[in-house]
Design an enzyme around this catalytic site. Structure first.
Site, PDB file in Angstrom:
ATOM      1  CB  CYS A  88     -10.155  -0.229  -5.069  1.00 41.63           C
ATOM      2  SG  CYS A  88      -8.726  -0.553  -5.803  1.00 41.63           S
ATOM      3  CB  CYS A  91      -8.719  -3.874  -5.242  1.00 42.58           C
ATOM      4  SG  CYS A  91      -8.090  -2.535  -4.581  1.00 42.58           S
TER       5      CYS A  91
END
Ligand SMILES: [Zn+2]
Length: 164
Positions: A88, A91
């Protein structure tokens, strides 16, 4: 949550008048034994009571399906959890801010992270639909939630929303 206990108080985390010690409950990453760490001594590099290896609380502490519930329920300090995944991008962008909060709030807040691919039971239980999602838990209960990546100020605001 099946297990709650209302020993929660709003006292600023004690440096001077620590009448009742607040504890962080975590499982050692090396020998997997559970430890209760005096939160006010988090910066002293606490060691596991069993194997003697350090329990590093100046960075996000990894939680899993196995350890999540107990850590959240049995830690007296608020627990901020970064629900993330390795693939991600947002993230990864947010990770340095989570790291900074972990360093700065060491002993006041347990900053933790949970890999949503590896710990899907917990992710489903908390209805994580997009990552990153950051949740602050107090006394085992969700107190504030942020969906999507935010800068450090956003994480601080989240803690403030949770009364931390
Ligand atoms: Zn250990």
């Amino acid at each position: 949550m099946r297990h709650t206990h209302d020993m929660h108080s709003e006292d600023p985390v004690g440096t001077t008048n620590a009448t009742t010690a607040r504890h962080i409950t975590i499982r050692c990453q090396f020998c997997e034994s559970w430890n209760r760490v005096d939160a006010s001594r988090a910066a002293d590099r606490p060691k596991c009571g069993k194997c003697g290896k350090p329990m590093l609380l100046d960075r996000p502490y990894p939680l899993t399906d196995e350890t999540f519930a107990r850590t959240i329920a049995e830690s007296d300090v608020p627990v901020l959890v970064d629900f993330y995944a390795d693939w991600c991008g947002p993230c990864k962008m947010m990770a340095p801010f989570v790291d900074e909060i972990a360093r700065e709030r060491q002993g006041q807040v347990l900053v933790a992270k949970l890999d949503t691919d590896r710990s899907q039971t917990t992710s489903m239980l908390f209805n994580i639909r997009s990552i990153p999602t950051t949740i602050v838990f107090k006394a085992g209960k969700e107190a504030a939630r942020q969906m999507g990546a935010v800068p450090k100020k956003g994480l601080e605001a989240l803690l403030a929303n949770a009364g931390t």
